[in-house]
Design a protein around this motif. Structure first.
Motif, PDB file in Angstrom:
ATOM      1  N   LEU A 180       0.822  -1.009   0.079  1.00 54.33           N
ATOM      2  CA  LEU A 180      -0.026   0.118   0.141  1.00 54.33           C
ATOM      3  C   LEU A 180       0.880   1.116   0.025  1.00 54.33           C
ATOM      4  O   LEU A 180       1.714   1.294   0.646  1.00 54.33           O
ATOM      5  N   VAL A 181       0.584   2.351  -0.914  1.00 54.54           N
ATOM      6  CA  VAL A 181       1.436   3.297  -0.969  1.00 54.54           C
ATOM      7  C   VAL A 181       0.341   4.565  -1.458  1.00 54.54           C
ATOM      8  O   VAL A 181      -0.513   4.494  -1.915  1.00 54.54           O
ATOM      9  N   GLN A 182       0.865   5.622  -0.862  1.00 53.93           N
ATOM     10  CA  GLN A 182       0.100   6.928  -1.432  1.00 53.93           C
ATOM     11  C   GLN A 182       0.311   7.452  -2.738  1.00 53.93           C
ATOM     12  O   GLN A 182       1.481   7.020  -3.133  1.00 53.93           O
ATOM     13  N   ALA A 183      -0.499   7.807  -3.359  1.00 53.82           N
ATOM     14  CA  ALA A 183      -0.454   8.600  -4.536  1.00 53.82           C
ATOM     15  C   ALA A 183       0.770   9.375  -4.716  1.00 53.82           C
ATOM     16  O   ALA A 183       1.125  10.087  -3.800  1.00 53.82           O
ATOM     17  N   GLY A 184       1.685   9.155  -5.826  1.00 54.31           N
ATOM     18  CA  GLY A 184       2.777  10.218  -5.849  1.00 54.31           C
ATOM     19  C   GLY A 184       4.218   9.400  -5.427  1.00 54.31           C
ATOM     20  O   GLY A 184       5.205   9.685  -5.553  1.00 54.31           O
ATOM     21  N   GLY A 185       3.948   8.211  -4.569  1.00 55.05           N
ATOM     22  CA  GLY A 185       4.823   7.248  -4.225  1.00 55.05           C
ATOM     23  C   GLY A 185       5.499   6.472  -5.225  1.00 55.05           C
ATOM     24  O   GLY A 185       5.173   6.387  -6.178  1.00 55.05           O
ATOM     25  N   SER A 186       6.301   5.595  -4.576  1.00 57.16           N
ATOM     26  CA  SER A 186       7.206   4.668  -5.492  1.00 57.16           C
ATOM     27  C   SER A 186       7.115   3.278  -4.801  1.00 57.16           C
ATOM     28  O   SER A 186       7.304   2.967  -3.318  1.00 57.16           O
ATOM     29  N   LEU A 187       7.207   2.210  -5.326  1.00 62.85           N
ATOM     30  CA  LEU A 187       7.390   0.858  -5.124  1.00 62.85           C
ATOM     31  C   LEU A 187       8.304   0.239  -6.074  1.00 62.85           C
ATOM     32  O   LEU A 187       8.331   0.456  -7.322  1.00 62.85           O
ATOM     33  N   ARG A 188       8.918  -1.035  -5.775  1.00 61.82           N
ATOM     34  CA  ARG A 188       9.892  -1.787  -6.491  1.00 61.82           C
ATOM     35  C   ARG A 188       9.349  -3.111  -6.581  1.00 61.82           C
ATOM     36  O   ARG A 188       9.529  -3.868  -5.318  1.00 61.82           O
ATOM     37  N   LEU A 189       9.057  -3.597  -7.488  1.00 63.21           N
ATOM     38  CA  LEU A 189       8.573  -5.028  -7.523  1.00 63.21           C
ATOM     39  C   LEU A 189       9.592  -5.917  -8.012  1.00 63.21           C
ATOM     40  O   LEU A 189      10.578  -5.717  -8.810  1.00 63.21           O
ATOM     41  N   SER A 190       9.983  -6.935  -7.305  1.00 61.26           N
ATOM     42  CA  SER A 190      10.721  -8.010  -7.817  1.00 61.26           C
ATOM     43  C   SER A 190      10.215  -9.343  -8.244  1.00 61.26           C
ATOM     44  O   SER A 190       9.106  -9.731  -7.658  1.00 61.26           O
ATOM     45  N   CYS A 191      10.750 -10.063  -9.198  1.00 61.42           N
ATOM     46  CA  CYS A 191      10.311 -11.344  -9.555  1.00 61.42           C
ATOM     47  C   CYS A 191      11.710 -12.202  -9.747  1.00 61.42           C
ATOM     48  O   CYS A 191      12.608 -12.272 -10.692  1.00 61.42           O
ATOM     49  N   ALA A 192      11.574 -13.165  -8.568  1.00 61.17           N
ATOM     50  CA  ALA A 192      12.597 -14.257  -8.685  1.00 61.17           C
ATOM     51  C   ALA A 192      12.425 -15.441  -9.299  1.00 61.17           C
ATOM     52  O   ALA A 192      11.487 -15.985  -9.204  1.00 61.17           O
TER      53      ALA A 192
END
Length: 122
Positions: free
Chosen positions: A11-23
């Motif tokens: 969960l992140v606020q609008a304007g924020g960032s996330l990094r998804l990883s796929c192993a």
């Protein structure tokens, strides 16, 4: 056979960032093109980004994420990433990692992860 496991959603606020990883499991990771897809409630699954096999010299981005998301791969770690910046509420979806042939159609991808939820609050 390739097994894929996504992580990094949340969960992140609008304007924020996330990094998804796929192993990925297996010794042939570099021979597959990799894609990130997403599916929002009540909508069809859509491609978000894709990266070519090998060193990933070719990438594709959906117009809706161009300039905000970046796909990359690290073959030494059997991992593909999706850096998501300037997130919007409309980015809320379950994000899936997939391995297969280069392209934007999900029919080209043979292996899929179980998905990770991304929720962007306004």
């Amino acid at each position: 056979q390739v097994q894929l496991v996504e992580s990094g959603g949340g969960l992140v606020q609008a304007g924020g960032s996330l990094r998804l990883s796929c192993a990925a499991s297996g010794r042939t990771f570099s021979s597959y093109a990799m894609g990130w897809f997403r599916q929002a409630p009540g909508k069809e699954r859509e491609v978000v980004a894709a990266i070519s096999w090998g060193h990933g010299g070719t990438t594709y981005y959906a117009d809706s994420v161009k300039g905000r998301f970046t796909i990359s791969r690290d073959n030494s770690k059997n991992t593909v990433y999706l850096q998501m910046n300037s997130l919007k509420p409309e980015d809320t979806a379950v994000y899936y990692c997939a391995a297969g042939c280069w392209g934007t159609s999900d029919l080209l991808y043979d292996y899929w992860g179980k998905g990770t939820q991304v929720t962007v609050s306004s």
